[in-house]
Structure formats: C-alpha cells, structure tokens
Design a protein around this motif. Structure first.
Motif, short mmCIF file in Angstrom:
data_model
loop_
_atom_site.label_atom_id
_atom_site.label_comp_id
_atom_site.label_asym_id
_atom_site.label_seq_id
_atom_site.Cartn_x
_atom_site.Cartn_y
_atom_site.Cartn_z
N ASN A 372 34.33 18.81 56.91
CA ASN A 372 35.18 19.24 55.78
C ASN A 372 34.33 19.63 54.57
O ASN A 372 34.58 20.65 53.92
CB ASN A 372 36.12 18.11 55.36
N ASP A 400 30.39 16.55 47.90
CA ASP A 400 30.24 18.01 47.92
C ASP A 400 30.60 18.58 46.56
O ASP A 400 31.16 17.88 45.71
CB ASP A 400 31.12 18.63 49.03
N PRO A 403 35.93 22.62 46.05
CA PRO A 403 37.00 22.86 45.06
C PRO A 403 37.58 21.58 44.48
O PRO A 403 38.27 21.62 43.46
CB PRO A 403 38.06 23.60 45.88
N ILE A 405 39.96 17.93 44.97
CA ILE A 405 41.35 17.72 45.46
C ILE A 405 42.17 17.17 44.29
O ILE A 405 41.75 16.20 43.63
CB ILE A 405 41.37 16.70 46.63
N TYR A 418 48.64 16.88 57.09
CA TYR A 418 48.72 17.29 55.68
C TYR A 418 47.52 18.17 55.33
O TYR A 418 46.37 17.80 55.56
CB TYR A 418 48.76 16.07 54.75
N VAL A 420 46.16 20.76 52.06
CA VAL A 420 46.44 21.33 50.75
C VAL A 420 46.58 22.84 50.95
O VAL A 420 45.80 23.44 51.69
CB VAL A 420 45.28 21.01 49.76
N SER A 423 43.81 25.25 51.16
CA SER A 423 42.82 25.12 52.24
C SER A 423 43.25 25.84 53.50
O SER A 423 42.53 25.87 54.49
CB SER A 423 42.63 23.64 52.60
P1 ADP Z 1 41.71 19.95 58.08
O1 ADP Z 1 41.62 20.25 59.51
O2 ADP Z 1 42.74 20.75 57.38
O3 ADP Z 1 40.39 19.97 57.39
P2 ADP Z 1 41.67 17.18 57.43
O4 ADP Z 1 42.58 16.08 57.81
O5 ADP Z 1 40.26 17.03 57.76
O6 ADP Z 1 42.28 18.49 58.04
O7 ADP Z 1 41.81 17.38 55.88
C1 ADP Z 1 43.08 17.43 55.29
C2 ADP Z 1 43.08 18.24 54.04
O8 ADP Z 1 42.32 17.59 53.03
C3 ADP Z 1 42.42 19.57 54.19
O9 ADP Z 1 43.30 20.54 54.70
C4 ADP Z 1 41.98 19.89 52.76
O10 ADP Z 1 43.07 20.42 52.06
C5 ADP Z 1 41.68 18.51 52.20
N1 ADP Z 1 40.23 18.22 52.23
C6 ADP Z 1 39.57 17.49 53.12
N2 ADP Z 1 38.25 17.40 52.82
C7 ADP Z 1 38.08 18.14 51.69
C8 ADP Z 1 36.94 18.42 50.85
N3 ADP Z 1 35.71 17.98 51.14
N4 ADP Z 1 37.16 19.18 49.77
C9 ADP Z 1 38.38 19.65 49.45
N5 ADP Z 1 39.49 19.41 50.19
C10 ADP Z 1 39.33 18.67 51.31
#
Ligand code: ADP
Length: 476
Positions: A372, A400, A403, A405, A418, A420, A423
């Motif tokens: 991620n 990191d 952007p 959260i 879920y 965002v 994303s």
């Molecule tokens: P995905 O397959 O969408 O990455 P995850 O369960 O790993 O599913 O993450 C869920 C959501 O959390 C992502 O869709 C993203 O919106 C948010 N997210 C996860 N990690 C990050 C990160 N490092 N920076 C920003 N947003 C993140």
C-alpha cells in the motif's frame, strides 16, 4: 425461534414469586406465634405450679395447728366455693393410706399413682397432669409431705389456662390467615410490578424481531437490575444493528467487486465465440479470461483467509520466526517496484528479532502494508520500513509520504472492502488491511495507523516478541 411459548401459570415467574412471598410470610408468622404460644404455655404451667405450692404451704400450716375435723371443714368449704370438679384435697397417712378427702366424684382415679405418694412421703414434691373424665383439659395435681409424715394432695383444673391458650390459638389462626392473605396480595403486586418491567424488554424484543430495529427498551432512572438488563439489551441491539449493516455492506461490496471481473469474463467469452477472430486476438482474450479468473480466485481466497483467521482466535504458536529476516525479504520484494516509481525506499531493521507465529501469514500481513505504501506514494516520495523492539513488543513501522488518510476513514480502512474513493484509481479490492489486522490480532498484536492528509501515513504493526530463538527456527 417462536416467541409464542405457551405460558403455563404454574410455571410463571409471577406465580412462583407470589407463592414464595406467601410461604415466607406464613412461615415467619408460624415461627413467631408458635414460639410465643409455647413460651406462654410454659409460663402458665409454671404459674399454676407456683400457686399449688403456695396452697400446700398455706394448708400444711393449718393442718399442723388445727385438729382434723376443723381442717376438714375448712377444706370442704373451699371446695364448695370453688366447685368440686375444679378442686380437691386429700390427706394420706405415713403409710400412704387416705385419711381424709374432699368430694372426689369428679376425680375418680386420682389416687391410683402410688409412686407419687411414696415419693412425696420421702420428701419430694411431685406434680402430675391428670385427665378428668368428661373434661376437655387435663388438671394439675401436686403431692407434698406435711407435718406428722403425712402427704397432702391438691388437684386443680387448668380450665382457666386452657381457655387463655385456646384464645391464643384462635388469634394465632386468624393472624396467620390475615398475614397469608396480605403476603399473597403484596407478593402478587410486587411480582406484577417486577414483571411489568420485564415485559418492557419482551415487548421490545418482539418489536425488533418483527423488523422494527429502531425499537429500544425504555430505561427508568431507578437504576435497578431491570434497567441494567434494559441497557445491556439496548447495547446488544445496537451492536447487532452495526453487524447487520456491516454484513449488508460487505455483501454489496462483494457483489460490486465480483461484477467487474465477471462482466469481463462474459465479454471475453463472447469474443471467443466469434470464430472469425484472428488467432492473436483469441489468445489475448484467453489471457483476459485467465486474469479475471485469477482476480476472482484471489478475492474469494482472501475473504476466506480473513474469515478463517478471525474465527481461529489467538494462535498458540510454538514456532519461532526470524522476523528481522522476514522484514528484510519483504523489503527486498518491494524495493525494485518502489525505485522504478522513483520512490526513495529506506529501511532500518534491527537484526535478530524473533517472534512466535506463522511465517507465511506474517509475511502476507507486512507485505500488504508495504505494498500500500508503495502503491499510494507518488514519485519523489519516500517509504521507510523500520523494525525495532519496544519492551516485550516487536514494532514494525511503515511510513510513507503518500496522500495521507482523512480522520473519517482511519478506522474504516481496516473493514472488509473499504476503499477511500480517491484510491479507486489504483488496483486493489479493499481486503489487504483487513487481512493484515486479522493476522496480527491472531498473533496477539494489532495494526494501527496515524496519518495526516497531504503529509503521509505511518502504519504500526505490533507483535509479541519471542525473547530468544526457539527451536525449530524458520528462515524465509
Ligand atoms: P486496497 O486493496 O484498496 O489497497 P487495503 O485494505 O489494503 O485495500 O486498503 C484499504 C484502503 O485504505 C485503500 O483503498 C486506501 O484508500 C487506504 N490506504 C491503505 N494504505 C494507505 C496508504 N499507505 N496511504 C493512503 N491510503 C491508504
């Protein structure tokens, strides 16, 4: 489950509570009044005996100084005034033979007890109960030695005492009856008021089972047990409602996430059916079909893995994992992709850190988070992976400069599916973090995140550390 359990009155709480109150009330009265009855009876007998002793003393003094014919007149007079069935006197000589007696018509058999006469001759004062024929109450008789080695016997009915005791018994019976009725009414009223409160819970449960999820049990300000039950019930309904909502969302999300690959599969299958399509195009279509199948399988497998990990509870791991090596391996896996994207990939990994657990799932949990970080960070950004030990805990931080959260999404990103909205341009299915958290929790740890929009995110994965390397150790 049906709510319509036939309520048999004998089994009902109201009946049992009322019966309990009544029985307790009656028992209390019986014990108190019964005790008082026996004390009173004892007292009356004692008084009677004392009065007989006084009479013995009085007449013994008379007999000692007066000739027998004078004594006889006095005693006859006394019996006449009291009534011959109420009182009698008899004098025995030193051989135990009667030498004088008042009217004994109503006292037949009262001289039969030789043992008492002999005991009195030896100087003991003896009392006995004597049942006169035709009289409802036993009389009391006393034998006592007087002057000249003679024995004076006095018999007197206890009718007066018996009458008092009979009155007492009548009062006893009436009081018990009244109190039993009072206990019955009080018990019933108390049971009714208690059960009325319980009915509030039953009514709410029925309304909810009929589909009215907004219904709650009214909580009074008394703060009694029923209120505690009502609060617990309302909390439970609140929780169930959240779970039902989550379940509905998950079903919606599953349907949504399955639709895209399935639609793609359908279009590809239609293309394949077109026999005139060139060979190269058919091969391309077959690749799309394979990719869509993989996507579907991946999704289903991840869902199953999350459910199984959550259902299994805390892992009783005996295997020691070289966690430092595991983190290194995961970093090595993602470094090329990060560098290709122009991201500065930094690591600071404490060596020889061990944890107990399952190497495969732990690697998966960390890989999702690092993936991620790389995925959501733009070129010229930075991703850093830090491994350290904090007391008994092993802390892995994945930071990191992506952007970030927003606060409103922070906890939700750990829920299944879920994502965002911003994303959604990136690949993914919203299951990665759910799986990471489920795995960490199964290892007695957790994953949390701190994030600032526009600055970046900081994921913290905490695990229980193993103090030293256990055998057998597993290396990645
Ligand atoms: P995905 O397959 O969408 O990455 P995850 O369960 O790993 O599913 O993450 C869920 C959501 O959390 C992502 O869709 C993203 O919106 C948010 N997210 C996860 N990690 C990050 C990160 N490092 N920076 C920003 N947003 C993140």
């Amino acid at each position: 489950m049906s709510w319509k359990i036939p309520l048999r009155y004998r089994n009902s709480l109201a009946f049992r509570l009322t019966a309990l109150y009544t029985i307790t009330g009656v028992l209390a009265v019986v014990v108190v009044l019964g005790g008082s009855y026996f004390i009173l009876k004892g007292q009356l007998t004692q008084q009677m005996d004392q009065s007989l002793l006084n009479e013995i003393e009085e007449y013994a003094a008379l007999i000692a100084v007066q000739p027998l014919n004078v004594v006889r007149d006095v005693l006859d007079q006394e019996v006449m005034s009291e009534g011959s069935n109420t009182l009698f006197f008899r004098i025995f000589d030193a051989d135990g033979k009667p030498i004088f007696a008042t009217d004994l018509n109503a006292w037949a058999g009262s001289d039969s007890n030789r043992t008492h006469i002999l005991a009195a001759l030896q100087g003991r004062t003896v009392f006995e109960n004597f049942q006169q024929t035709g009289e409802p109450f036993p009389a009391r008789i006393v034998y006592s030695r007087i002057s000249n080695g003679r024995v004076l016997q006095i018999g007197e009915t206890t009718a007066g005492n018996a009458l008092v005791l009979r009155h007492f018994r009548t009062v006893f019976f009436l009081v018990t009856l009244v109190l039993a009725l009072c206990s019955l009414v009080t018990g019933w009223l108390l049971a009714r008021s208690t059960l009325k409160s319980l009915q509030r819970v039953t009514r709410a449960a029925r309304a909810i089972s009929a589909g009215d999820w907004s219904c709650r049990v009214a909580v009074s300000d008394r703060g009694d047990e029923i209120d505690i039950l009502a609060l617990a019930f309302n909390e439970m309904i609140e929780r169930i409602q959240v779970l039902v909502r989550e379940l509905r969302n998950v079903s919606d999300d599953i349907a949504h996430d399955l639709r895209t690959p399935i639609t793609r599969l359908r279009v590809a299958a239609e293309n394949l059916l077109r026999r005139d399509a060139p060979r190269a195009e058919q091969e391309e279509t077959a690749v799309v079909i394979l990719e869509s199948c993989d996507e579907l399988l991946g999704l289903i497998n991840t869902m199953l893995e999350i459910s199984q990990t959550e259902a299994a509870g805390i892992l009783d791991a005996t295997v020691s994992v070289d966690y430092s090596a595991l983190v290194e391996d995961v970093c090595d896996l993602f470094r090329p992709a990060a560098e290709d994207k122009g991201i500065n990939f930094v690591t600071n990994i404490k060596p020889s850190v061990f944890v107990r657990g399952d190497i495969r799932t732990l690697r998966r949990a960390l890989a999702n988070i690092v993936d991620n970080a790389v995925k959501y960070t733009d070129a010229d950004g930075e991703v850093s992976v830090l491994l350290d030990v904090q007391g008994a805990r092993v802390a892995t931080r994945v930071k990191d400069t992506g952007p970030g959260i927003h606060d409103e999404h922070i906890e939700k990103i750990f829920s299944r599916f879920y994502r965002v909205d911003s994303s959604r341009t990136e690949g993914g299915n919203g299951l990665g973090l759910s799986l990471s958290r489920a795995i960490c929790r199964a290892h007695g740890g957790d994953v949390t995140v701190r994030s600032t929009v526009g600055v970046g995110s900081d994921f913290l994965m905490l695990l229980k550390g193993a103090e030293k390397k256990l055998e057998p150790s597993t290396r990645t």
